[in-house]
Scaffold this motif. Structure first.
Motif: not given
Length: 211
Positions: A67-74
């Motif tokens: 989840l945190q990787l998704h948010l960071s990429f976004g």
């Protein structure tokens, strides 16, 4: 000797600027870097969220990391797209390839729609997320519900709870927008390949390194 060095430095600076900036026939290094970085981060963002949904269990460390990787990429995509818009508005754009007025108009509006969605998706992702973002685990970015803007404008000004505010934002991000962005990106890629393979023009080559 000094005059020669100054001339060499000047020529080197001119060549560097030429490589960085767009020309009438090619996108420069900055435009290409922003374009391909955005594309790569988009794929990584979706890989992270699908991995979380398909291969992890809720409330596990792996689930949280995805989840945190998704948010960071976004969030990174959001910044890069804003930079791309600024660069596009302030630099020369390569001349369009010969085509019908209809094709030029379709390309223009297709690009506008793609830029709009690539801004809306990261924005709605942040606004509708109920947790803080651990930006690539370097530092924390507060969730929108904890910001002064949400509390003063949304909560007290409009009288909405986070759950009420989140519902339409979440729908845009996870339902309509998620499918629309894929449709636009696939259409963008298909159009580039059509130009390259069928029309045999330089549309795709402009976004690749020279040579």
């Amino acid at each position: 000797m000094t005059r020669f060095r100054i001339k060499a430095d000047t020529n080197c600076h001119v060549v560097t600027m030429h490589m960085m900036n767009n020309s009438a026939t090619h996108y420069g290094y900055v435009a290409r870097a922003l374009h391909w970085s955005t594309a790569l981060l988009f794929l990584l963002a979706y890989a992270a969220v699908y991995y979380r949904q398909w291969f992890t269990e809720e409330k596990t460390d792996l689930n949280w990391t995805a989840l945190q990787l998704h948010l960071s990429f976004g969030m990174t995509i959001g910044v890069l797209v804003l930079l791309r818009v600024y660069w596009r508005l302030t630099t020369t754009q390569p001349a369009p390839e010969p085509a019908s007025a209809l094709m030029h108009k379709a390309a223009h509006y297709g690009h506008l729609a793609l830029y709009a969605v690539l801004i809306i998706m990261p924005l709605t992702g942040y606004l509708g997320t109920g947790v803080a973002t651990e930006f690539f685990f370097w530092f924390d970015i507060p969730k929108f519900a904890d910001t002064w803007l949400f509390q003063s404008v949304i909560q007290h000004g409009l009288g909405l709870s986070f759950e009420q505010f989140e519902a339409p934002i979440d729908f845009i991000h996870k339902q309509g927008g998620a499918y629309l962005v894929w449709l636009l990106i696939l259409g963008h890629a298909a159009a580039a390949l059509y130009h390259h393979i069928h029309l045999k023009d330089r549309t795709l080559l402009k976004m690749l390194p020279p040579g």
